[in-house]
Design a protein around this motif. Structure first.
Motif, short mmCIF file in Angstrom:
data_model
loop_
_atom_site.label_atom_id
_atom_site.label_comp_id
_atom_site.label_asym_id
_atom_site.label_seq_id
_atom_site.Cartn_x
_atom_site.Cartn_y
_atom_site.Cartn_z
N LEU A 7 0.83 -1.20 0.00
CA LEU A 7 0.00 0.00 0.00
C LEU A 7 0.86 1.26 0.00
CD1 LEU A 7 -2.70 1.51 0.19
CD2 LEU A 7 -2.64 1.15 2.67
N THR A 8 1.91 1.26 0.79
CA THR A 8 2.82 2.41 0.86
C THR A 8 3.54 2.63 -0.46
OG1 THR A 8 3.17 2.08 3.23
CG2 THR A 8 4.83 3.36 2.06
N VAL A 9 3.96 1.54 -1.10
CA VAL A 9 4.65 1.64 -2.40
C VAL A 9 3.71 2.27 -3.43
CG1 VAL A 9 5.66 0.33 -4.31
CG2 VAL A 9 6.20 -0.28 -1.94
N ILE A 10 2.47 1.80 -3.47
CA ILE A 10 1.49 2.33 -4.43
C ILE A 10 1.18 3.79 -4.11
CG2 ILE A 10 -0.91 2.16 -5.23
CD1 ILE A 10 -0.64 -0.90 -4.88
N ARG A 11 0.97 4.09 -2.82
CA ARG A 11 0.68 5.46 -2.41
C ARG A 11 1.80 6.41 -2.84
NH1 ARG A 11 0.44 4.74 2.70
NH2 ARG A 11 -1.80 4.66 3.08
N ASN A 12 3.03 6.01 -2.63
CA ASN A 12 4.18 6.87 -2.98
C ASN A 12 4.29 7.07 -4.48
OD1 ASN A 12 4.87 7.18 -0.31
ND2 ASN A 12 6.41 5.54 -0.31
N ARG A 13 4.02 6.00 -5.24
CA ARG A 13 4.08 6.12 -6.70
C ARG A 13 3.03 7.12 -7.20
NH1 ARG A 13 3.57 0.93 -10.64
NH2 ARG A 13 5.38 0.28 -9.42
N ILE A 14 1.84 7.03 -6.63
CA ILE A 14 0.76 7.92 -7.05
C ILE A 14 1.06 9.37 -6.66
CG2 ILE A 14 -1.68 8.51 -6.64
CD1 ILE A 14 -2.18 5.43 -6.51
N LYS A 15 1.63 9.56 -5.49
CA LYS A 15 1.95 10.92 -5.03
C LYS A 15 2.95 11.61 -5.97
CE LYS A 15 0.90 10.70 -0.10
NZ LYS A 15 1.45 10.73 1.28
N ILE A 37 -4.75 -5.13 -5.10
CA ILE A 37 -4.55 -3.77 -5.63
C ILE A 37 -5.86 -2.99 -5.61
CG2 ILE A 37 -3.94 -2.41 -7.67
CD1 ILE A 37 -2.02 -4.81 -8.37
N ASN A 38 -6.95 -3.62 -6.02
CA ASN A 38 -8.25 -2.94 -5.99
C ASN A 38 -8.60 -2.50 -4.57
OD1 ASN A 38 -9.30 -2.72 -8.68
ND2 ASN A 38 -9.52 -4.93 -8.72
N ALA A 39 -8.25 -3.33 -3.60
CA ALA A 39 -8.49 -2.97 -2.19
C ALA A 39 -7.62 -1.78 -1.80
CB ALA A 39 -8.21 -4.16 -1.29
N TYR A 40 -6.37 -1.77 -2.25
CA TYR A 40 -5.47 -0.64 -1.93
C TYR A 40 -5.98 0.65 -2.57
CZ TYR A 40 -2.08 -4.35 -0.76
OH TYR A 40 -1.46 -5.45 -0.21
N LEU A 41 -6.43 0.57 -3.82
CA LEU A 41 -6.93 1.77 -4.50
C LEU A 41 -8.16 2.32 -3.80
CD1 LEU A 41 -6.48 0.70 -8.26
CD2 LEU A 41 -4.98 2.17 -6.88
N ALA A 42 -9.00 1.42 -3.29
CA ALA A 42 -10.19 1.86 -2.54
C ALA A 42 -9.77 2.59 -1.26
CB ALA A 42 -11.07 0.66 -2.21
N VAL A 43 -8.73 2.10 -0.60
CA VAL A 43 -8.22 2.76 0.61
C VAL A 43 -7.69 4.16 0.27
CG1 VAL A 43 -6.37 2.71 2.34
CG2 VAL A 43 -7.67 0.63 1.85
N LEU A 44 -6.96 4.27 -0.84
CA LEU A 44 -6.40 5.56 -1.24
C LEU A 44 -7.50 6.54 -1.64
CD1 LEU A 44 -3.30 4.28 -3.24
CD2 LEU A 44 -3.34 5.27 -0.95
N ALA A 45 -8.62 6.01 -2.15
CA ALA A 45 -9.78 6.87 -2.44
C ALA A 45 -10.40 7.38 -1.14
CB ALA A 45 -10.80 6.11 -3.27
N GLU A 46 -10.46 6.53 -0.12
CA GLU A 46 -10.98 6.96 1.19
C GLU A 46 -10.08 8.03 1.80
OE1 GLU A 46 -11.39 3.54 3.65
OE2 GLU A 46 -12.91 2.60 2.38
N GLU A 47 -8.78 7.95 1.52
CA GLU A 47 -7.83 8.94 2.03
C GLU A 47 -7.88 10.25 1.25
OE1 GLU A 47 -3.95 7.17 1.95
OE2 GLU A 47 -4.43 5.65 3.45
#
Length: 202
Positions: A7-15, A37-47
């Motif tokens: 999740l952190t890796v994906i979050r950092n890439r998107i940032k 990944i779909n679960a991680y993207l949903a979390v990042l949408a909540e954030e």
């Protein structure tokens, strides 16, 4: 040092990405499987880091300071992301292709894409995205720009292609694109290839 979570890796890439970038699960399959990944993207949408466009499709939001609101995602980027997730080859067709090549100023209410995948239709805000299956020879053996020009010429029809159309396409295509087009488009309908020769050979 502990290894960062997926999740952190994906979050950092998107940032680090440009605002307006559209994401689907397949963009991160080198990190984890699609379900996670779909679960991680949903979390990042909540954030609030991502905004959900459609089920499984997200974008990094753009905030317009003048309007004091978030800007809707680019429709073409959404369409390309959907195609990417399914592994389809797609190219804008009809009025969509004409608009993208500057051959029409009318912004289409329905964005239509020729596709080698299934027929699908999606609603994004007030816009419809349609994928229509077409013959592979119009897609898979052509680079994106060549396929886009072929679709635009088909949309206009032989009788509506005049010197203004030829001049516009000559103006926006690079020499490299013209050279590729001459080689790649030899298998397309004869009258379309005749138009391409006019565009590419001065």
């Amino acid at each position: 040092m502990d290894k960062p979570s997926n999740l952190t890796v994906i979050r950092n890439r998107i940032k680090k990405a440009q605002p307006g970038t559209v994401y689907v699960a397949v963009d991160f399959v080198n990190i984890s499987d699609k379900t996670n990944i779909n679960a991680y993207l949903a979390v990042l949408a909540e954030e609030g880091i991502l905004h959900r466009v459609l089920r499984g499709v997200y974008y990094k939001p753009i905030y317009n300071e003048l309007l004091k609101e978030y800007v809707a995602p680019d429709t073409n980027k959404v369409a390309q992301a959907i195609a990417r997730n399914y592994g389809w080859t797609v190219v804008p067709s009809g009025d969509t292709a004409l608009n993208m090549l500057g051959l029409s100023t009318q912004v289409p209410a329905v964005y239509v894409y020729a596709s080698d995948g299934a027929y699908k239709e999606y609603k994004v805000n007030n816009t419809t995205i349609q994928f229509k299956r077409t013959t592979n020879r119009d897609l898979t053996k052509l680079t994106h720009k060549t396929a886009l020009v072929v679709q635009a010429l088909k949309a206009l029809g032989k009788e509506h292609i005049d010197s203004a159309v030829i001049a516009q396409l000559q103006r926006i295509l690079t020499e490299e694109e013209k050279n590729k087009m001459l080689t790649e488009a030899k298998t397309v309908t004869a009258w379309i290839y005749d138009c391409i020769k006019q565009i590419c050979i001065f």
